[in-house]
Scaffold this active site. Structure first.
Site, PDB file in Angstrom:
ATOM      1  NE  ARG A  17     -11.017  -9.592  -1.967  1.00  0.00           N
ATOM      2  CZ  ARG A  17     -11.222  -8.798  -2.879  1.00  0.00           C
ATOM      3  NH1 ARG A  17     -11.460  -9.069  -4.030  1.00  0.00           N
ATOM      4  NH2 ARG A  17     -11.187  -7.417  -2.486  1.00  0.00           N
ATOM      5  CE  LYS A  52      -3.671  -1.946   2.750  1.00  0.00           C
ATOM      6  NZ  LYS A  52      -5.011  -1.783   2.097  1.00  0.00           N
TER       7      LYS A  52
END
Length: 486
Positions: free
Chosen positions: A333, A259
């Site tokens: 996920r 990120k």
């Protein structure tokens, strides 16, 4: 200190319309409060305050707060109970003013809804300052008068539950590691005889063949933990439980798909899903709700290292499906895929998972509401009705086949962990990915990325991690338990 509510005037004469507690206090001080208010200029607007000193020896400082219209109820446009929200906001503002005066105790006018008043007070005063030498004074809110004490107590428990989630989310990632998170929750649940907590180590995760979860955890020096909570509040311990699943990434660097550094510190709260569902169970236990709940939280860090997942790697989930990891920052996920497979082994009435899953959810709804993707209208209705009462709103999002095709059309594996059109409908393709690991007919996925933190949008929460939608999950569980009782 004392916080009293006043309604906005229905007529143009501008005379203050007190709550019953306000009226009683005004009589006690021979009408001085009403007289002072009318001298202070125009009537108080919603959420605005006036402070008075020296009116009564028991209460050297009195804050009067505007509650808005007297009979404000459910606002169909806003999807919440406006009266309750007005009370939460007004009480929070009033209590903070007392805190600024460094007065250690404040009595709060129930304003006709003691639960909402307690929530406003306890949520409004909460601040994370564990690690500062200079701390704000602790203020203890109490109910003014003796009526409605049960509702007040309930409101305190609801708010303390949300504050627990806020505490866990706000704390630095070197203080709340996977094991420390699990131990903190275990310690909170120790006082309840009908709760069992299992802190599952990496060896157990391996025997469960949770390859997707392990693939995320392996990049970090912190070992993963699978936290499993059994709350047996139902009349029959064999009754089908409600199963809560929460994403527990205690720090998310993005892994190899790193990120940007700006704002990365907020990723200490990427375990907001685990924090809210575990806090909801602590609250359910404190309220002694008559139903069984199972809480599951896969906990780990997502870090870049020589052992980390690489873009293009293929991993195998618990149900045997292979997953192509096209972006290592779509890691939540992967944890949830394995946890959802495991959740099915409890034969639950419903499976509800919560996760700070996608930036796309924040783009779609901002901090107004939690996005809910569900295959069950029954489940949606319960969540929606609960959120109207709590003011912590939910909004239904689509689970179309349209999105499923975008994650199942994958070159190397059964599914890809990102949609093939990259950013388009990112929250929806993430939900479609999770749906590939669900066979239960009542399942809901709550994407809480947009409601993770609060700047100033929710006036009764201070700036920082929000702990949303803990109270909505609790209210939802309470409604479910009420349903099964009738």
């Amino acid at each position: 200190g004392l916080v009293l509510g006043v309604y906005s005037s229905e007529k143009d004469d501008g005379a203050a319309q007190f709550t019953s507690a306000g009226d009683a206090f005004d009589k006690l001080v021979s009408g001085k409060l009403r007289a002072l208010l009318s001298l202070c200029g125009p009537p108080l607007k919603k959420g605005k305050t006036r402070m008075f000193h020296g009116l009564h020896q028991d209460f050297p400082s009195v804050v009067v707060v505007g509650l808005g219209k007297k009979n404000a109820g459910v606002n169909e446009q806003e999807n919440w109970n406006e009266g309750k929200e007005n009370i939460r906001t007004a009480v929070a503002v009033g209590c903070r003013q007392i805190q600024d005066l460094e007065i250690p105790c404040v009595e709060v006018d129930p304003c006709g809804d003691a639960q909402a008043a307690a929530e406003g007070a306890v949520l409004g005063l909460h601040e994370y300052n564990e690690l500062k030498q200079k701390k704000k004074p602790v203020v203890t809110p109490q109910l003014h008068g003796s009526a409605e004490s049960e509702a007040w107590h309930k409101g305190v428990i609801y708010a303390e539950g949300q504050n627990l989630a806020r505490y866990l989310m706000e704390a630095p990632a070197n203080y709340i590691t996977p094991i420390k998170f699990a131990e903190h929750i275990e310690q909170k649940l120790r006082r309840f005889s009908n709760v069992k907590v299992h802190i599952r180590p990496e060896s157990w995760i391996t025997t469960q063949e949770m390859g997707a979860f392990l693939s995320v955890a392996k990049g970090s020096a912190e070992p993963p933990i699978f936290l499993e909570i059994h709350y047996l509040g139902g009349t029959n311990t064999d009754d089908s439980p409600l199963v809560f699943v929460g994403k527990g990434v205690t720090f998310d660097s993005g892994g190899i798909s790193l990120k940007p550094s700006s704002g990365m510190d907020a990723m200490r709260a990427d375990m907001g899903g685990a924090a809210t569902v575990c806090s909801a169970i602590v609250t359910a236990a404190a309220l002694n709700l008559p139903l069984n709940i199972i809480g599951l939280a896969p906990l780990c860090e997502n870090m870049p290292s020589g052992k980390a997942n690489k873009p293009g790697d293929v991993v195998r989930a618990k149900n045997g499906k292979t997953i192509q990891v096209d972006n290592t920052d779509a890691e939540g996920r992967l944890l949830l895929a394995d946890a959802l497979c495991y959740a099915h082994s409890f034969n639950g009435r419903a499976i509800v998972n919560a996760a700070t899953l996608t930036g796309a959810m924040d783009v779609a709804l901002g901090s107004a509401a939690t996005g809910v993707f569900t295959n069950s209208s029954w489940l949606w209705t319960h969540l929606y009705e609960a959120s109207i009462l709590t003011g912590d709103r939910v909004w239904r999002m689509p689970l179309f086949e349209h999105y499923t095709k975008q994650v199942t059309d994958c070159p190397l594996a059964d599914v890809s962990n990102i949609g093939k059109y990259s950013r388009a409908g990112g929250a929806c393709t993430a939900a479609a990915f999770l749906k590939e690991f669900v066979t239960a007919s009542h399942w809901a996925h709550l994407d809480i990325a947009g409601v993770m933190s609060n700047k100033d949008e929710v006036p009764y929460l201070q700036k920082g991690m929000a702990g949303r939608p803990t109270r909505t999950l609790v209210e939802f569980a309470a409604r479910l338990s009420h349903d099964s009782h009738n």
